[in-house]
Design an enzyme around this catalytic site. Structure first.
Site, PDB file in Angstrom:
ATOM      1  CB  SER A 148      18.980  20.402  -6.731  1.00  6.62           C
ATOM      2  OG  SER A 148      17.706  20.343  -7.302  1.00  6.62           O
ATOM      3  CG  ASP A 191      18.129  12.254  -7.228  1.00  9.06           C
ATOM      4  OD1 ASP A 191      16.956  12.415  -7.609  1.00  9.06           O
ATOM      5  OD2 ASP A 191      18.960  13.191  -7.161  1.00  9.06           O
ATOM      6  CG  HIS A 203      16.781  15.706  -5.596  1.00 11.54           C
ATOM      7  ND1 HIS A 203      17.913  15.666  -6.380  1.00 11.54           N
ATOM      8  CD2 HIS A 203      16.453  17.034  -5.500  1.00 11.54           C
ATOM      9  CE1 HIS A 203      18.260  16.884  -6.747  1.00 11.54           C
ATOM     10  NE2 HIS A 203      17.399  17.734  -6.221  1.00 11.54           N
TER      11      HIS A 203
END
Length: 407
Positions: free
Chosen positions: A184, A352, A385
């Site tokens: 991320s 995601d 995610h």
């Protein structure tokens, strides 16, 4: 006081595969830090942890970078666990039990025989610039006023975070990195390292990340920030010491953010439309009727115990600013990546939608077209995610092979 490099220590041996008990340390950067916004920041303190043994040549260092809500405690068992741990995401309580508060946020990935093998590598994790877990950020004291910076803290970028990490490593006498890794926002930092310091990084591992957040991601982050800014208790960012903090606004922001980290199938599988109280409707507007509503409230209540609202604002803004093509390539991703020397591993997850696989595929195409060494792995997984934190077992052999270890 700064921690001299000669006293760097890894966690004490613990359970098999664990780095054991660890203590967060602190280092004060010796010089002011010049920022993209044009300001200088000084002093700057960096919170960090290390795992493994630094080689005599100092050439086995892996820098691990955390996402928005993480901190320096990436592995092992904290000697002083927080009131709420950083492993408070989807399914964390079922996975970790009562000991989760003391575990590092990437404990399943860092340690002997794990993805980032501390039998081979010296792994360093820092709390990023702007943080609220030991590194200088909005809640730190401004030496000019003797009060917390609050909204007077300079606006920062991912590049500023990397500058702080580079200055921190300089202070430890570490010139080159065997790898930089993260998921991320952590993956953004890894990519920035490869572009900004191409001759100082051997490899990068960018997981569930992107070269620029897609418009939908920018929009969701804007909503989360607005929920904080519109809370009267935010008080223009000067809430420290007033006895009132924008917990309600940040709680809503956390709810919004947490939903973007998940997927519709994952929520359906875990909660469905199950009611919170047996099969009875209570006909209430203010209290949770469904299990998913209660879960989100719990996430909000847990998060506000350990995180600063101003830090959330600053880090959220930094990740939306991140754009490799704009910053380094005049709008061209290919030009931005033209000087990258590091071997690159990109890992994406099928479900995601916040950092979609298409973003990693764009990076792969640009690197491959430039003749750069790049590997791309798409993992089919249903958790959105959050997969980069949950699918540790499936990422481990991929990363070990990439770094030259057994699969």
């Amino acid at each position: 006081m700064s921690q001299p490099a000669k006293t760097l220590a890894a966690g004490r041996p613990g359970a098999a595969g664990s780095v054991g008990a660890v203590e967060t340390r602190y280092l004060d950067l010796p010089r002011p830090l010049r920022l993209d916004c044009g300001r200088e920041l000084h002093p700057v303190r960096v919170a960090y942890e290390t795992y493994g043994t630094l080689s005599p040549r100092r050439d086995n260092v892996i820098l691990v970078c955390h996402a928005l809500s993480g901190d320096a405690h990436a592995a092992g068992v904290s000697a002083a666990p927080a009131e709420a741990g950083t492993r408070d995401g989807f399914g964390a309580e079922e996975r970790d039990g009562a000991g989760g508060k003391a575990l590092g946020w990437w404990d399943g990935m860092i340690g002997p025989g794990k993805a980032f093998d501390t039998d081979r590598f010296f792994v360093v994790s820092t709390n990023l610039l702007g943080g609220c877990r030991g590194t200088t950020g909005p809640s730190s004291v401004d030496p000019a006023t003797g009060r917390p910076y609050g909204p007077d803290f300079p606006v920062i970028t991912v590049a500023d975070m990397v500058r702080a990490q580079r200055a921190f490593l300089d202070a430890l006498g570490i010139e080159r990195l065997a790898a930089v890794a993260g998921g991320s926002l952590g993956g953004m930092q890894a990519l920035e390292w490869a572009v900004s310091h191409p001759d100082q990084v051997d490899a990068i591992v960018a997981i569930a990340s992107t070269h620029a957040l897609h418009p939908q991601g920018v929009a969701w982050n804007a909503i989360a920030r607005e929920s904080i800014l519109r809370d009267p208790a935010w008080q223009g960012g000067r809430y420290y010491g007033t006895g009132r903090a924008p917990d309600a606004g940040m709680g809503v922001g956390r709810m919004v953010g947490h939903i973007t980290y998940l997927s519709a199938p994952a929520l359906g599988e875990k909660f469905g439309r199950r009611l919170q109280h047996a099969d009875d409707l209570r006909y209430t507007i203010t209290e949770p009727e469904f299990e998913v509503e209660s879960y989100l409230r719990h996430q909000a209540d847990t998060f506000v115990k350990r995180f600063d609202a101003n830090t959330y604002l600053y880090l959220s803004r930094a990740l939306t600013y991140f754009d490799l093509a704009r910053r380094h390539g005049g709008g061209s991703l290919a030009r931005a990546l033209a000087d990258v020397e590091a071997r690159t591993l990109l890992i994406a997850f099928s479900s995601d939608w916040l950092y979609p696989p298409s973003a990693s595929e764009e990076i792969e195409r640009a690197l491959r077209a430039a003749g750069k060494p790049v590997s791309y792995e798409l993992i089919e997984a249903p958790y959105g995610h959050d997969c980069f934190l949950l699918e540790e077992a499936r990422q481990t052999p991929i990363i070990r092979r990439f770094l030259g270890g057994a699969g």
